[in-house]
Design a protein around this motif. Sequence first.
Motif, PDB file in Angstrom:
ATOM      1  N   PRO A  12      45.613  60.667   3.345  1.00 43.51           N
ATOM      2  CA  PRO A  12      45.877  59.777   4.484  1.00 43.51           C
ATOM      3  C   PRO A  12      46.586  58.510   4.038  1.00 43.51           C
ATOM      4  CG  PRO A  12      43.568  59.662   3.856  1.00 43.51           C
ATOM      5  CD  PRO A  12      44.173  60.776   3.045  1.00 43.51           C
ATOM      6  N   SER A  13      47.416  57.969   4.922  1.00 47.30           N
ATOM      7  CA  SER A  13      48.146  56.741   4.603  1.00 47.30           C
ATOM      8  C   SER A  13      47.184  55.588   4.324  1.00 47.30           C
ATOM      9  CB  SER A  13      49.081  56.374   5.753  1.00 47.30           C
ATOM     10  OG  SER A  13      48.357  56.220   6.962  1.00 47.30           O
ATOM     11  N   SER A  14      45.985  55.667   4.913  1.00 47.82           N
ATOM     12  CA  SER A  14      45.000  54.601   4.696  1.00 47.82           C
ATOM     13  C   SER A  14      44.575  54.509   3.232  1.00 47.82           C
ATOM     14  CB  SER A  14      43.765  54.843   5.577  1.00 47.82           C
ATOM     15  OG  SER A  14      43.169  56.094   5.284  1.00 47.82           O
ATOM     16  N   ARG A  17      47.108  52.349   1.653  1.00 50.57           N
ATOM     17  CA  ARG A  17      47.019  51.026   2.256  1.00 50.57           C
ATOM     18  C   ARG A  17      45.831  50.230   1.724  1.00 50.57           C
ATOM     19  NH1 ARG A  17      45.923  52.360   7.517  1.00 50.57           N
ATOM     20  NH2 ARG A  17      43.695  52.012   7.133  1.00 50.57           N
ATOM     21  N   ASP A  18      44.744  50.944   1.378  1.00 51.39           N
ATOM     22  CA  ASP A  18      43.521  50.262   0.949  1.00 51.39           C
ATOM     23  C   ASP A  18      43.482  49.926  -0.537  1.00 51.39           C
ATOM     24  OD1 ASP A  18      42.571  50.309   3.518  1.00 51.39           O
ATOM     25  OD2 ASP A  18      41.290  52.069   3.224  1.00 51.39           O
ATOM     26  N   LYS A  21      42.872  46.419  -1.875  1.00 53.80           N
ATOM     27  CA  LYS A  21      41.509  45.892  -1.773  1.00 53.80           C
ATOM     28  C   LYS A  21      40.818  45.864  -3.130  1.00 53.80           C
ATOM     29  CE  LYS A  21      40.362  47.436   2.942  1.00 53.80           C
ATOM     30  NZ  LYS A  21      39.415  48.295   3.729  1.00 53.80           N
ATOM     31  N   VAL A  76      35.206  48.886   7.546  1.00 58.23           N
ATOM     32  CA  VAL A  76      36.145  49.789   8.205  1.00 58.23           C
ATOM     33  C   VAL A  76      35.962  49.687   9.715  1.00 58.23           C
ATOM     34  CG1 VAL A  76      36.846  52.193   8.511  1.00 58.23           C
ATOM     35  CG2 VAL A  76      36.143  51.371   6.250  1.00 58.23           C
ATOM     36  N   GLN A  80      40.308  52.442  13.067  1.00 58.37           N
ATOM     37  CA  GLN A  80      41.043  52.943  11.901  1.00 58.37           C
ATOM     38  C   GLN A  80      40.553  54.318  11.455  1.00 58.37           C
ATOM     39  OE1 GLN A  80      40.136  49.674   9.221  1.00 58.37           O
ATOM     40  NE2 GLN A  80      42.069  48.643   9.677  1.00 58.37           N
ATOM     41  N   PRO A  82      40.007  58.250  11.241  1.00 61.32           N
ATOM     42  CA  PRO A  82      40.743  59.444  11.678  1.00 61.32           C
ATOM     43  C   PRO A  82      39.883  60.262  12.638  1.00 61.32           C
ATOM     44  CG  PRO A  82      39.857  59.757   9.471  1.00 61.32           C
ATOM     45  CD  PRO A  82      39.586  58.322   9.835  1.00 61.32           C
TER      46      PRO A  82
END
Length: 344
Positions: A12-14, A17-18, A21, A76, A80, A82
Amino acid sequence: MTANSFDRIKIPSSFWRDLPKVGIKEQEVIHRARLPINILTEPVVVTTDQYFSIWQAVFELVSDPAMGIIKLTTDVKAAQLPPTVLAAYHARNYREALNRMARYKQLCSPERLHIIEENELCTIELEWLYSDLTESPMLAGVVMASLLEIGRLGTGQPLKAKFVEFSHPMGNKQVLEDYFGCEIHFESKHNRLTLNLSDLDLYFESYNAELLEILTPALDLSLDKQQRRNSIADTVKGILKQSLSSGRPDIQSVAGELSISERTLQRRLTEAGTSFKNLLSETRHKMARDYLVDPSLDIKEVAFLLGYEELNSFYRAFRQWEGETPSNWRALHIGSDLYVPPIH
């Protein structure tokens, strides 16, 4: 191993993206995992071994794996999540949420959650298909934390685990014990989360029956399609693997092996979202990498075993798959402990 699942994982793109962090850049992960950079720009899927390699890279790059696990699984927002996790978040209670996560995880990866309720305890053990390797400690930690986190999010209560077992150490043990609220066991035989059975009956404040009426049929339909797709595609790939060395197999000969018409096979592959040409290319790609790391085979033999009549044809195909010649790829990967299977 299960014949009804592909060794395919959509990242996943998340995930990318994460990474900031935990103080990591996505390019650093790709480089350490020794995967093509196009994984960041193209809609590709990876194998289980490649997925393990990515998470191992994160494990090695993060300053403290324990804190990294917590940062990647907490804070989260519901918006956001899925659809596969939303179906768990909006479940009636914690038990239903865990069962939904176990069911719909199959849509994302060849991972299985074995949930056992016994003696006032609920034990959840992880199993990954298509790999004899042990998953990265970081990946195991994130999965475990996510299972507890969904319960905390849904019930609105600071739930604690009974105890947690990991096959490998991962950073600051006290940080993990503070998060899970229980004793952490490293160097265990399994990666396993144990919950209090009574917690599974806790009602979810996030329960949404109307939304589940929309999500559940759609997810079940996707799961059914995936299982049917994997079944026919796996079967065709198996036939191709057995017949490549005797020449380039065509769809007519494969249909004959299945005792169906060429038109029927084409229709079933189209319904499964693939084609004979794609399956032939994927099979050759996978076998090419497996053959090239065998030093007893020269490149001409590899081309022959893959059904290529001309060596140049093999070179052109391999350049399309890997962006370099078979000989250069072999020089980089042969004998390497970091070798992972191809991206499809």
